[in-house]
Design an enzyme around this catalytic site. Structure first.
Site, PDB file in Angstrom:
ATOM      1  N   ASP A  98      46.394  52.318  33.667  1.00  0.00           N
ATOM      2  CA  ASP A  98      45.994  51.323  34.657  1.00  0.00           C
ATOM      3  C   ASP A  98      47.234  50.484  34.943  1.00  0.00           C
ATOM      4  OD1 ASP A  98      44.428  49.373  36.093  1.00  0.00           O
ATOM      5  OD2 ASP A  98      42.710  49.956  34.866  1.00  0.00           O
ATOM      6  N   ASP A 200      45.527  48.782  40.137  1.00  0.00           N
ATOM      7  CA  ASP A 200      44.588  47.668  40.228  1.00  0.00           C
ATOM      8  C   ASP A 200      44.759  46.911  41.555  1.00  0.00           C
ATOM      9  OD1 ASP A 200      42.660  46.029  38.528  1.00  0.00           O
ATOM     10  OD2 ASP A 200      44.118  44.472  39.007  1.00  0.00           O
ATOM     11  N   GLU A 268      42.778  51.301  43.542  1.00  0.00           N
ATOM     12  CA  GLU A 268      41.528  50.535  43.550  1.00  0.00           C
ATOM     13  C   GLU A 268      41.516  49.708  44.827  1.00  0.00           C
ATOM     14  OE1 GLU A 268      38.870  47.116  41.307  1.00  0.00           O
ATOM     15  OE2 GLU A 268      41.025  46.915  41.490  1.00  0.00           O
ATOM     16  N   HIS A 329      34.015  49.593  35.206  1.00  0.00           N
ATOM     17  CA  HIS A 329      33.897  48.464  34.285  1.00  0.00           C
ATOM     18  C   HIS A 329      33.606  47.145  34.997  1.00  0.00           C
ATOM     19  CE1 HIS A 329      37.874  48.403  35.913  1.00  0.00           C
ATOM     20  NE2 HIS A 329      38.064  47.184  35.461  1.00  0.00           N
ATOM     21  N   ASP A 330      33.476  47.188  36.312  1.00  0.00           N
ATOM     22  CA  ASP A 330      33.210  45.965  37.086  1.00  0.00           C
ATOM     23  C   ASP A 330      31.811  45.934  37.704  1.00  0.00           C
ATOM     24  OD1 ASP A 330      35.837  44.975  36.706  1.00  0.00           O
ATOM     25  OD2 ASP A 330      36.577  46.132  38.418  1.00  0.00           O
TER      26      ASP A 330
HETATM   27  C1  GLC Z   1      40.289  44.742  39.205  1.00  0.00           C
HETATM   28  C2  GLC Z   1      39.757  45.141  37.848  1.00  0.00           C
HETATM   29  C3  GLC Z   1      38.985  43.999  37.274  1.00  0.00           C
HETATM   30  C4  GLC Z   1      39.911  42.820  37.125  1.00  0.00           C
HETATM   31  C5  GLC Z   1      40.581  42.475  38.454  1.00  0.00           C
HETATM   32  C6  GLC Z   1      41.722  41.544  38.260  1.00  0.00           C
HETATM   33  O1  GLC Z   1      39.284  44.563  40.128  1.00  0.00           O
HETATM   34  O2  GLC Z   1      38.996  46.306  37.963  1.00  0.00           O
HETATM   35  O3  GLC Z   1      38.399  44.320  36.052  1.00  0.00           O
HETATM   36  O4  GLC Z   1      39.210  41.708  36.654  1.00  0.00           O
HETATM   37  O5  GLC Z   1      41.102  43.621  39.074  1.00  0.00           O
HETATM   38  O6  GLC Z   1      42.793  42.223  37.662  1.00  0.00           O
END
Ligand code: GLC
Length: 532
Positions: A98, A200, A268, A329-330
């Protein structure tokens, strides 16, 4: 099969704190992942993506990185990482890390320097602005975790911008020195042998240069969370982000296809489909796979799904390879969204649509969201706006491996509670139950591997009426039909004429499909794969 591995393969997301504890501290770690490689190989996945494992104060559980080139001691050491990489590769499993380029931790030495004085050479590595005329923040931008996205720094008399927590200051990606430093981070891990990155919040990297106010969101309602007060028009998805994504891709491509094949970049990006597509790259290639999260929010209804799939397929640029995600995970888990019976149908959908699937750990157990009492809540997203159900702890609970104490996850109390049904819902138990969703996942992955039509074949919709969604996948002479009953009542599907005499490959309810002449009778919550 000539398709690159990231097209034909299946990706499995590991949330490392919750996968397997290897050192008895109640938290998962790299040694723990190493102990479970045989499980992953047996399941039949092709790559793991591990959520952040870098040194971090863990304010956002690793998405606040204090050193991009090391491993947090809670997860292990660089030597542990190298060993994991070697052992994963020996089993044919690729490893994706990641990469969190938008922001660092406020403890990262770069930020410590940046905030030390206005004259510091790293001042411009982050986004510092003067107060507005009234002394307030420079504009109305709202943090994704609620509240102003600007934090006042008393010592130097300016605000800095943070799209997430104040402990996660945004880097200034317009600064060439920042770009160079972060590209070096990518090379550091590619040189070590990683097979790619999930990047990310890629669409956040560049903000409008003059920081105009964001427009108010007419659809805002307090229950949605504070971040939705304004539309992120000027704070995300700026045109200049694409040159950066293309540069990242050029770096990945410079590692060539020697050995294990291409290094892959997955972005993402939470954006409407038309904007998402730009991240494949228009002038130069960008992401191999801009994450397609639509199934996570989809209305579970055949016509809605069919429209979503068709719109996505039609929007893909030439050569753009699709991908699908059911959970991460979100977001709430698929079993929590649709229930146990439909979680099985959803698994069949995910693993038979055209495009690379990403599985979220423990979804193969049908794990649901685990209710977390307020006093055990850990996620800052939940704690900052309590009562709205925005916390992500419920989807990050430990994997349940067996019936021993702490479900075989750890030898001590885990950092988050186990799912209450772990004595039955655990890997060891489910491996011996032919009706378990875990064995369904095994079968789906095996059928997919055995049939190029599923992994890389064409897609054509056959039906989307009421609760029935049916489509075919075709590669050369191989033709498969997938029929899904999205509801709890029996359904009939008229099979295409060429499909008479077809053979059943798999049913989600483990019984032989019922076919009368040219009509498929789908039982409640049943999905089937037929070979025509
Ligand atoms: C992304 C991650 C999340 C995190 C955010 C800030 O959306 O998936 O878990 O809190 O970025 O880094």
């Amino acid at each position: 099969m000539t398709a690159p591995w990231w097209q034909s393969g299946v990706i499995y997301q590991i949330y490392p704190r919750s996968f397997q504890d290897g050192n008895g501290d109640g938290m998962g770690d790299l040694r723990g992942i190493g102990q479970r490689l045989d499980y992953l190989a047996g399941l039949g996945i092709d790559a793991i993506w591990i959520s952040p494992i870098y040194p971090s104060p863990m304010v956002d559980f690793g998405y606040d990185v204090a050193d991009y080139r090391d491993i947090d001691p809670r997860f292990g050491t660089l030597a542990d990482f190298d060993a994991l990489l070697t052992h994963a590769h020996a089993r044919g499993i690729r490893v994706l890390l990641d990469f969190v380029p938008n922001h660092s931790s406020d403890r990262h030495p770069w930020f410590v320097e940046s905030r030390s004085s206005r004259e510091n050479p790293k001042r411009d590595w982050y986004l510092w602005r003067d107060a507005a005329a009234d002394g307030g923040p420079p504009n109305n931008w709202v943090s994704d975790f609620g509240g102003s996205a600007w934090e006042w720094d008393e010592a130097t008399g300016q605000y800095y911008y943070h799209a997430f927590l104040k402990e996660q200051p945004d880097l200034n990606w317009r600064n060439p020195a920042v770009q160079a430093a972060m590209y070096d981070v990518m090379r550091f891990w590619f040189d070590r042998g990683v097979d790619g990155f999930r990047i990310d919040v890629l669409w956040h990297l560049i903000k409008a240069e003059v920081f105009p106010d964001n427009p108010p969101n007419a659809a805002y309602h307090p229950a949605l969370g504070d971040m939705h007060r304004v539309l992120q028009l000027h704070s995300t998805d700026q045109p200049e982000v694409h040159a950066i994504a293309a540069e990242m891709r050029a770096i990945a491509d410079s590692y060539g296809s020697a050995g294990r094949g291409e290094r892959v970049l997955i972005g993402e990006i939470y954006l409407p489909v038309d904007r998402l597509m730009h991240y494949y790259g228009r002038e130069r290639p960008e992401m191999h796979l801009p994450f397609n999260f639509q199934l996570i929010e989809a209305v579970w209804e055949a016509r809605a799904l069919a429209t979503l799939i068709a719109t996505y397929e039609a929007a893909l640029p030439p050569g753009g390879w699709p991908n699908w995600v059911l959970g991460n995970h979100d977001r709430p888990r698929v079993a929590a969204r649709h229930g146990q019976a439909q979680a099985r149908v959803a698994a069949m959908l995910l693993l038979t649509l055209r495009g690379t699937p990403t599985l979220y750990y423990a979804d193969e157990l049908g794990m649901s969201d685990v209710p977390i009492p307020l006093e055990q809540m850990r996620d800052p997203r939940g704690l900052r706006e309590p009562g709205l159900g925005l916390g992500r702890d419920p989807v990050r609970t430990p994997m349940s491996w067996d019936g021993s104490a702490h479900a075989g996850f750890s030898t001590v109390e885990p950092w988050l509670p186990l799912n209450s049904d772990w004595p039955a819902r655990n890997v060891a138990r489910m491996m011996t139950d032919p009706a378990s969703i875990l064995l369904l996942y095994h079968q789906l992955l095996a059928v997919r591997r055995a049939h190029p039509a599923l992994a890389i074949g064409d897609f054509a919709l056959l039906a989307s009426d009421g609760d029935v969604l049916a489509y075919e996948r075709r590669e050369g002479a191989q033709r498969l039909i997938v029929a899904l009953n999205l509801g709890g009542r029996r359904q009939r599907l008229q099979l295409p004429r060429e499909a008479t005499g077809c053979r059943s490959l798999l049913s989600t309810i483990g019984a032989a499909p019922l076919i009368e002449n040219d009509v498929l009778l789908l039982r409640a919550d049943e999905g089937v794969i037929l070979a025509a």
